[in-house]
Design a protein around this motif. Structure first.
Motif, PDB file in Angstrom:
ATOM      1  N   HIS A 124       0.815  -1.019   0.079  1.00  0.00           N
ATOM      2  CA  HIS A 124       0.101  -0.068   0.034  1.00  0.00           C
ATOM      3  C   HIS A 124       0.809   1.329   0.150  1.00  0.00           C
ATOM      4  N   ARG A 128       0.908   4.313  -2.756  1.00  0.00           N
ATOM      5  CA  ARG A 128       0.711   5.631  -2.580  1.00  0.00           C
ATOM      6  C   ARG A 128       1.732   6.459  -2.802  1.00  0.00           C
ATOM      7  N   ALA A 300     -13.642   6.182  -8.210  1.00  0.00           N
ATOM      8  CA  ALA A 300     -13.463   6.538  -6.902  1.00  0.00           C
ATOM      9  C   ALA A 300     -13.840   8.370  -7.340  1.00  0.00           C
ATOM     10  N   GLY A 301     -13.182   8.606  -8.230  1.00  0.00           N
ATOM     11  CA  GLY A 301     -13.233  10.129  -8.701  1.00  0.00           C
ATOM     12  C   GLY A 301     -14.542  10.305  -9.511  1.00  0.00           C
ATOM     13  N   THR A 304     -18.164   9.914  -6.490  1.00  0.00           N
ATOM     14  CA  THR A 304     -18.137  10.577  -5.374  1.00  0.00           C
ATOM     15  C   THR A 304     -18.306  12.148  -5.616  1.00  0.00           C
ATOM     16  N   THR A 308     -21.843  14.153  -4.716  1.00  0.00           N
ATOM     17  CA  THR A 308     -21.547  15.367  -3.742  1.00  0.00           C
ATOM     18  C   THR A 308     -22.475  16.552  -4.643  1.00  0.00           C
ATOM     19  N   PHE A 369     -16.842   2.723   6.840  1.00  0.00           N
ATOM     20  CA  PHE A 369     -15.858   2.161   6.252  1.00  0.00           C
ATOM     21  C   PHE A 369     -15.857   0.770   6.949  1.00  0.00           C
ATOM     22  N   ARG A 371     -13.613  -2.599   8.108  1.00  0.00           N
ATOM     23  CA  ARG A 371     -12.370  -2.970   8.447  1.00  0.00           C
ATOM     24  C   ARG A 371     -12.522  -4.433   8.820  1.00  0.00           C
ATOM     25  N   PRO A 432     -15.354  12.587   5.907  1.00  0.00           N
ATOM     26  CA  PRO A 432     -16.003  12.598   4.442  1.00  0.00           C
ATOM     27  C   PRO A 432     -14.822  11.933   3.756  1.00  0.00           C
ATOM     28  N   PHE A 433     -13.709  12.262   3.927  1.00  0.00           N
ATOM     29  CA  PHE A 433     -12.424  11.697   3.111  1.00  0.00           C
ATOM     30  C   PHE A 433     -11.603  10.646   3.794  1.00  0.00           C
ATOM     31  N   GLY A 434     -12.263  10.009   4.860  1.00  0.00           N
ATOM     32  CA  GLY A 434     -11.558   9.090   5.452  1.00  0.00           C
ATOM     33  C   GLY A 434     -10.575   9.576   6.265  1.00  0.00           C
ATOM     34  N   ARG A 438      -5.066   5.462   4.443  1.00  0.00           N
ATOM     35  CA  ARG A 438      -6.211   5.234   3.370  1.00  0.00           C
ATOM     36  C   ARG A 438      -6.890   6.356   3.070  1.00  0.00           C
ATOM     37  N   CYS A 440      -8.594   9.892   1.492  1.00  0.00           N
ATOM     38  CA  CYS A 440      -8.604   9.939   0.008  1.00  0.00           C
ATOM     39  C   CYS A 440      -7.414  10.619  -0.412  1.00  0.00           C
ATOM     40  N   PRO A 441      -6.715  10.156  -1.547  1.00  0.00           N
ATOM     41  CA  PRO A 441      -5.622  10.958  -2.122  1.00  0.00           C
ATOM     42  C   PRO A 441      -6.394  12.125  -3.153  1.00  0.00           C
ATOM     43  N   ALA A 446     -10.925  16.823  -5.608  1.00  0.00           N
ATOM     44  CA  ALA A 446     -12.281  17.022  -5.483  1.00  0.00           C
ATOM     45  C   ALA A 446     -12.866  18.304  -4.857  1.00  0.00           C
TER      46      ALA A 446
HETATM   47  C1  HEM Z   1     -16.257  14.277  -2.914  1.00  0.00           C
HETATM   48  C2  HEM Z   1     -15.289  13.620  -3.341  1.00  0.00           C
HETATM   49  C3  HEM Z   1     -14.648  12.543  -2.702  1.00  0.00           C
HETATM   50  C4  HEM Z   1     -14.845  12.180  -1.613  1.00  0.00           C
HETATM   51  C5  HEM Z   1     -15.825  12.352  -0.501  1.00  0.00           C
HETATM   52  C6  HEM Z   1     -13.888  10.681  -1.292  1.00  0.00           C
HETATM   53  C7  HEM Z   1     -13.914   9.897  -0.271  1.00  0.00           C
HETATM   54  C8  HEM Z   1     -12.923   8.907   0.198  1.00  0.00           C
HETATM   55  C9  HEM Z   1     -13.016   8.105   1.168  1.00  0.00           C
HETATM   56  C10 HEM Z   1     -13.440   8.492   2.322  1.00  0.00           C
HETATM   57  C11 HEM Z   1     -11.768   7.285   0.907  1.00  0.00           C
HETATM   58  C12 HEM Z   1     -11.133   6.486   1.839  1.00  0.00           C
HETATM   59  C13 HEM Z   1     -11.879   4.878   1.902  1.00  0.00           C
HETATM   60  C14 HEM Z   1     -11.407   4.144   2.935  1.00  0.00           C
HETATM   61  O1  HEM Z   1     -10.857   4.659   3.959  1.00  0.00           O
HETATM   62  O2  HEM Z   1     -11.817   2.732   2.931  1.00  0.00           O
HETATM   63  C15 HEM Z   1     -11.209   7.618  -0.364  1.00  0.00           C
HETATM   64  C16 HEM Z   1     -10.228   6.829  -1.061  1.00  0.00           C
HETATM   65  C17 HEM Z   1      -9.850   6.811  -2.212  1.00  0.00           C
HETATM   66  N1  HEM Z   1     -10.251   7.900  -2.935  1.00  0.00           N
HETATM   67 FE1  HEM Z   1     -11.539   9.161  -2.670  1.00  0.00          FE
HETATM   68  N2  HEM Z   1     -12.986  10.791  -2.256  1.00  0.00           N
HETATM   69  C18 HEM Z   1     -13.655  11.851  -3.326  1.00  0.00           C
HETATM   70  C19 HEM Z   1     -12.794  11.859  -4.528  1.00  0.00           C
HETATM   71  C20 HEM Z   1     -11.954  11.222  -5.068  1.00  0.00           C
HETATM   72  C21 HEM Z   1     -11.239  11.600  -6.203  1.00  0.00           C
HETATM   73  C22 HEM Z   1     -11.858  12.753  -7.364  1.00  0.00           C
HETATM   74  C23 HEM Z   1     -10.343  10.715  -6.636  1.00  0.00           C
HETATM   75  C24 HEM Z   1      -9.383  10.609  -7.770  1.00  0.00           C
HETATM   76  C25 HEM Z   1      -9.616  11.070  -8.730  1.00  0.00           C
HETATM   77  C26 HEM Z   1     -10.418   9.565  -5.349  1.00  0.00           C
HETATM   78  C27 HEM Z   1      -9.629   8.654  -5.505  1.00  0.00           C
HETATM   79  C28 HEM Z   1      -9.459   7.906  -4.034  1.00  0.00           C
HETATM   80  C29 HEM Z   1      -8.545   6.585  -4.001  1.00  0.00           C
HETATM   81  C30 HEM Z   1      -7.575   6.312  -5.190  1.00  0.00           C
HETATM   82  C31 HEM Z   1      -8.828   5.984  -2.815  1.00  0.00           C
HETATM   83  C32 HEM Z   1      -8.126   4.881  -2.248  1.00  0.00           C
HETATM   84  C33 HEM Z   1      -7.044   5.176  -1.227  1.00  0.00           C
HETATM   85  C34 HEM Z   1      -6.371   4.187  -0.619  1.00  0.00           C
HETATM   86  O3  HEM Z   1      -7.100   3.065  -0.505  1.00  0.00           O
HETATM   87  O4  HEM Z   1      -5.199   4.278  -0.198  1.00  0.00           O
HETATM   88  N3  HEM Z   1     -11.374  10.166  -4.603  1.00  0.00           N
HETATM   89  N4  HEM Z   1     -11.979   8.545  -0.990  1.00  0.00           N
END
Ligand code: HEM
Length: 494
Positions: A124, A128, A300-301, A304, A308, A369, A371, A432-434, A438, A440-441, A446
């Motif tokens: 992981h 990353r 993911a991109g 979400t 929103t 989430f 786990r 909202p983004f975790g 992990r 959200c990158p 976003a």
């Molecule tokens: C409002 C928009 C977004 C929200 C609310 C959001 C939310 C999240 C959350 C909560 C996670 C963590 C999931 C976990 O812990 O299991 C996550 C992971 C991730 N998000 Fe976002 N996301 C958003 C937009 C985006 C965008 C625009 C991208 C890419 C273009 C993206 C790519 C990813 C990726 C690749 C992961 C996996 C990270 C990992 O497992 O290390 N997300 N997102």
């Protein structure tokens, strides 16, 4: 001796023990308080957990507190956790001891393959490291013109739909996902989906998948009965599996094209390929590992940001004062309806920031989430056997009156101006983004995308609720309005 009878009795005995006796009476998890199981075989799954799952959790937290047990399919005990110290441990300080739990790993992997979501530990970290430059602010800020153009396309389509009418009923969830798909195609891997036009085979394949996600019952059965999985793939009416295959094959082709391109673009995948070439051999991602990220980034991109945007417009329609206040702020900068704002100007829109934070609070696109623990743990005095599914319910935490006050259920962007609320917010109660490794990158991307889309739309349109229109809020998987959202839309004529 009748061997068939013996086999039958043994089978029934085994099933009864696995699905009923052990989880409901013998598991150490039975000691944890929780609601009585709702159904002999399907636990709480078929009753209150199926649709308004987030709201059910809000209700149960009030009754059972910061940690309780509930039963999933075949009565499998799950533990729900809102205790901030445990969240800190699970998601932040010891996150690699708590990998992601998928109801069906096989099915999830069939879709997103061996991407970042499945990587754990050192793998992981390697993923990353290779991906993080793709999401740096230097790259993200170059995406602004794409966000701008796509939003104006949305604006023009709605203007046309309204025509000379005073107001038009529009299903906003028809167009928003298409626009966001066009954006992620451009900024993700320099690809033209043309989702608002005739669309490509790839856009059709993608929408086939997201609009036909397997039901939760099926997902649950898929790991237990691999045959069921094959049957689904063979007979599913919308060719789900063909679409998945098509996306994978196209991803491989796209990466090949990006790799051999004479000039490298600023999109996420090109940056990943560039970064990867500069990493040491032990850190580099393989060709397949790079290809595998496309489906994840796409989903993911897209899902979400699309959700929103739709939710924000819905809540602004439902709260006209908040909508007016946002428009007033936006008009100070967007004096001209086609104005292209600078980053500094976007950053100045304080109320916009509040609206986004509040939308992401009230309907976090990822409402929970999941786990599991790789070793036995003691949590709040209870033994948690290795491999127990643990649920951190972002939706329920975001609706907890103890954190947000008595108006936790209300959409109130101004709460984010309240110093007391601000000082209460932490990485364990606003998710909202975790959080942690992990997290959200894509969060910077976003937020910038939303900060471009919303002002342009609010600058150009007024939204009102359609009184008799109802929909359901799905809080499992991605939070989505089902079947969609209709709003009354009129032009802003100044
Ligand atoms: C409002 C928009 C977004 C929200 C609310 C959001 C939310 C999240 C959350 C909560 C996670 C963590 C999931 C976990 O812990 O299991 C996550 C992971 C991730 N998000 Fe976002 N996301 C958003 C937009 C985006 C965008 C625009 C991208 C890419 C273009 C993206 C790519 C990813 C990726 C690749 C992961 C996996 C990270 C990992 O497992 O290390 N997300 N997102």
């Amino acid at each position: 001796m009748n061997y068939y009878l013996v086999a039958f009795v043994a089978f029934v005995g085994y099933i009864s023990y696995k699905c009923y006796i052990y989880p409901l009476y013998l598991s150490p998890l039975c000691k944890i308080p929780g609601p009585p199981s709702g159904n002999l075989f399907f636990g709480h799954h078929t009753s209150w957990l199926n649709f308004e799952r987030g709201e059910a959790f809000v209700h149960l937290i009030k009754k059972y507190g910061v940690m309780f047990r509930y039963h999933s399919m075949f009565n499998e005990p799950h533990v729900l956790i809102t205790d901030p110290n445990l969240i800190q441990k699970i998601m932040i300080t010891h996150s690699y001891d708590f990998p992601s739990f998928f109801i069906s790993r096989t099915l999830a992997k069939d879709y997103v393959r061996e991407s970042l979501s499945f990587a754990e530990g050192d793998d992981h970290k390697r993923f990353r490291k290779a991906l993080s430059p793709s999401f740096s602010f230097a790259i993200v800020k170059e995406m602004l013109p794409t966000f701008f153009q796509a939003t104006h396309k949305m604006k023009d389509i709605w203007l046309k739909q309204i025509g000379n009418k005073k107001e038009e009923r529009i299903t906003i969830t028809d167009l928003v996902p298409k626009i966001i798909l066009d954006i992620i195609g451009h900024v993700g891997f320099n690809y033209e989906f043309d989702a608002t036009g005739s669309g490509t085979d790839l856009s059709r394949a993608y929408f086939t998948i997201v609009n036909n996600m397997p039901s939760s019952l099926y997902v649950f059965l898929a790991d237990f009965f691999p045959v069921a999985r094959r049957i689904f793939y063979t007979f599913h009416k919308d060719q789900y599996w063909d679409s998945v295959q098509f996306i994978h094959n196209t991803s491989d082709q796209l990466v090949t094209n990006l790799k051999i391109a004479t000039t490298r673009g600023n999109d996420i995948m090109s940056t990943l390929i560039q970064t990867n070439e500069n990493l040491s051999a032990s850190e580099q991602l393989t060709f397949n590992e790079i290809c595998n990220q496309i489906t994840l980034i796409l989903t993911a991109g897209h899902e979400t940001v699309s959700a929103t945007t739709s939710w924000a417009l819905y809540y602004l329609a439902k709260n006209p004062e908040a909508q007016d206040q946002l428009r007033k702020e936006v008009l100070e900068i967007f004096t001209d309806r086609n104005y292209f704002p600078t980053l500094k100007e976007i950053d100045h829109l304080e109320y916009l920031e509040c609206v986004l934070k509040e939308t992401l609070r009230i309907v976090a696109p990822l409402p929970e989430f999941m786990r599991f623990n790789v070793k036995e743990e003691i949590m709040n005095g209870y033994v948690i056997p290795k491999g127990t599914p643990l649920c951190i319910p972002a939706y329920a935490i975001h609706h907890d009156p103890l954190i947000w006050g008595d108006d936790a259920e209300d959409f109130n962007p101004s709460r984010w101006l309240d110093p007391e609320i601000k000082s209460n917010i932490s990485t364990t109660n606003y998710l909202p983004f975790g959080a942690g490794r992990r997290a959200c990158p894509g969060s910077k991307m976003a937020l910038l995308e939303l900060k471009m889309i919303l002002p342009i739309i609010i600058r150009n349109f007024k939204f009102r609720i359609v009184e008799d229109f109802t929909f359901k809020k799905r809080t499992q998987g991605f939070s989505k309005p089902v079947p969609g959202i209709d709003l009354l839309v009129s032009k802003v004529d100044y």
